[in-house]
Design an enzyme around this catalytic site. Structure first.
Site, PDB file in Angstrom:
ATOM      1  N   ASP A 180      17.635  -2.592 -53.275  1.00  0.00           N
ATOM      2  CA  ASP A 180      16.733  -3.627 -52.801  1.00  0.00           C
ATOM      3  C   ASP A 180      17.596  -4.609 -51.982  1.00  0.00           C
ATOM      4  OD1 ASP A 180      14.028  -5.164 -54.144  1.00  0.00           O
ATOM      5  OD2 ASP A 180      15.601  -6.465 -53.362  1.00  0.00           O
ATOM      6  N   ASN A 188      13.832 -12.717 -43.200  1.00  0.00           N
ATOM      7  CA  ASN A 188      12.537 -12.850 -42.509  1.00  0.00           C
ATOM      8  C   ASN A 188      12.327 -14.279 -42.022  1.00  0.00           C
ATOM      9  OD1 ASN A 188      11.512 -10.263 -42.622  1.00  0.00           O
ATOM     10  ND2 ASN A 188      10.592 -10.532 -44.626  1.00  0.00           N
ATOM     11  N   ASP A 197      12.386  -6.112 -40.086  1.00  0.00           N
ATOM     12  CA  ASP A 197      12.074  -4.696 -39.833  1.00  0.00           C
ATOM     13  C   ASP A 197      13.254  -3.969 -39.181  1.00  0.00           C
ATOM     14  OD1 ASP A 197       9.621  -5.130 -40.895  1.00  0.00           O
ATOM     15  OD2 ASP A 197       8.483  -4.913 -39.041  1.00  0.00           O
ATOM     16  N   GLU A 223      10.923  -3.704 -49.300  1.00  0.00           N
ATOM     17  CA  GLU A 223      12.354  -3.666 -48.963  1.00  0.00           C
ATOM     18  C   GLU A 223      13.120  -3.022 -50.120  1.00  0.00           C
ATOM     19  OE1 GLU A 223      12.189  -6.299 -51.654  1.00  0.00           O
ATOM     20  OE2 GLU A 223      14.027  -6.975 -50.657  1.00  0.00           O
TER      21      GLU A 223
END
Ligand SMILES: Nc1nc2c(ncn2[C@@H]2O[C@H](COP(=O)(O)OP(=O)(O)OP(=O)(O)O)[C@@H](O)[C@H]2O)c(=O)[nH]1
Length: 312
Positions: A180, A188, A197, A223
């Site tokens: 993770d 983000n 992304d 993620e």
């Protein structure tokens, strides 16, 4: 003139039948009980890459892939003993073999006729290359994640369960890495969702290059990723996880002119003969992963927590 017997069986001659089968868009192959091809149309020649004259009189196995010949012979014998007309789509997946050795996916319909006084089997053969490709694409689409090309959670669980059965049968180890991203929310927030992304896509692509053909890379959440490593014990899986961790740590991502880095925390587990379902290995890998998060992130934690590699 062609006629029909009481049992609905067509009775005809080659002379009458040929113009009819020549007018069809599908290949037609007529075979006798000795597996000899007695009549074909031109479409058959085109489909299988042979002159029609070569096919006439040839053994049916000429157009059957080698792997399926034994079984097919039995099927032809069984058909002549107890003919059951078969409609298109009745056989799941079948292929013929061309003169050049390549296979052509086909669908086949079979019925029995009397030709020139002899009972024969008439097969209508349809080239289903397009449908088969579409089917394969749809199947793959339903199992993969569009963004990264990795398998999705559904496939991960299916494969993991299959590996568990394999492990119980063979005793060969299978390990799983779950990982993770660390503080992905910050990435983000700082670089936009598109920036996040970019990280996911590039990391998946890097990992894919590191995997062996049997390994299965999956994106099991936003993620969150998992890798199934068949024939791999815990120690080797931990070493591989550490390689991935270091590799990701060194990667540089770019959004416009801004450059940044990302790290991951990885949990590693291996199947045990006590595991009643594949959820057990997932739970251990997950617990190891969360132990890693609690220990400060950017590290690898094995299920028994014996091996832990901290970031420098
Ligand atoms: N860009 C992008 N972000 C995603 C995607 N899926 C999930 N996320 C984001 O990933 C973030 C995950 O946040 P958290 O679960 O709080 O975890 P974290 O910030 O990585 O923190 P830790 O896991 O504790 O290190 C959320 O902000 C989600 O919106 C995705 O497909 N693309």
């Amino acid at each position: 003139m062609p006629t029909k017997k009481n049992n609905n069986q067509l009775v005809t001659t080659s002379e009458h039948l040929l113009p009819f089968i020549e007018s069809l868009p599908d290949a037609v192959v007529i075979v006798n009980a000795d597996h000899k091809i007695v009549l074909v149309n031109s479409r058959t020649g085109e489909m299988f890459g042979y002159p029609v004259d070569v096919l006439k009189g040839a053994d049916l196995m000429t157009i059957i892939p080698e792997l399926h010949r034994g079984k097919h012979r039995q099927k032809v014998d069984a058909y002549f003993q107890k003919p059951v007309n078969r409609p298109m789509g009745a056989q799941k997946r079948f292929s013929g073999v061309r003169a050049d050795g390549t296979e052509v996916p086909v669908d086949i319909m079979i019925n029995r006729i009397t030709l020139d006084g002899v009972t024969v089997a008439m097969a209508l053969i349809r080239d289903v290359t397009y449908q088969r490709e579409l089917e394969d694409r749809l199947t793959l689409d339903s199992l993969t994640d569009e963004m990264t090309g990795f398998y999705n959670r559904k496939h991960f669980k299916t494969r993991l369960e299959a590996q568990r059965s394999g492990f119980l049968r063979s005793g060969l180890p299978t390990s799983v890495i779950m990982f993770d991203f660390d503080h992905f929310k910050h990435i983000n927030d700082q670089f936009g969702h598109a920036g996040g992304d970019i990280v996911l896509v590039n990391v998946a692509s890097m990992i894919q290059k590191e995997l062996r053909p049997l390994d299965v890379g999956c994106r099991i959440g936003g993620e969150e990723f998992a890798i199934i490593l068949p024939n791999t014990n815990l120690e080797s899986a931990v070493a591989f996880a550490e390689r991935i961790r270091q590799h990701i740590e060194r990667m540089e991502f770019r959004v416009e002119e801004r450059r940044f880095h990302a790290t991951v925390t990885l949990g590693v587990a291996t199947f045990s003969s006590m595991d009643r379902t594949s959820d057990a290995i997932m739970k251990r890998a997950d617990e190891a992963l969360y132990a890693g998060k609690a220990a400060g992130r950017n590290c690898v934690v094995s299920q028994d927590a014996l091996t832990r590699t901290e970031a420098d």
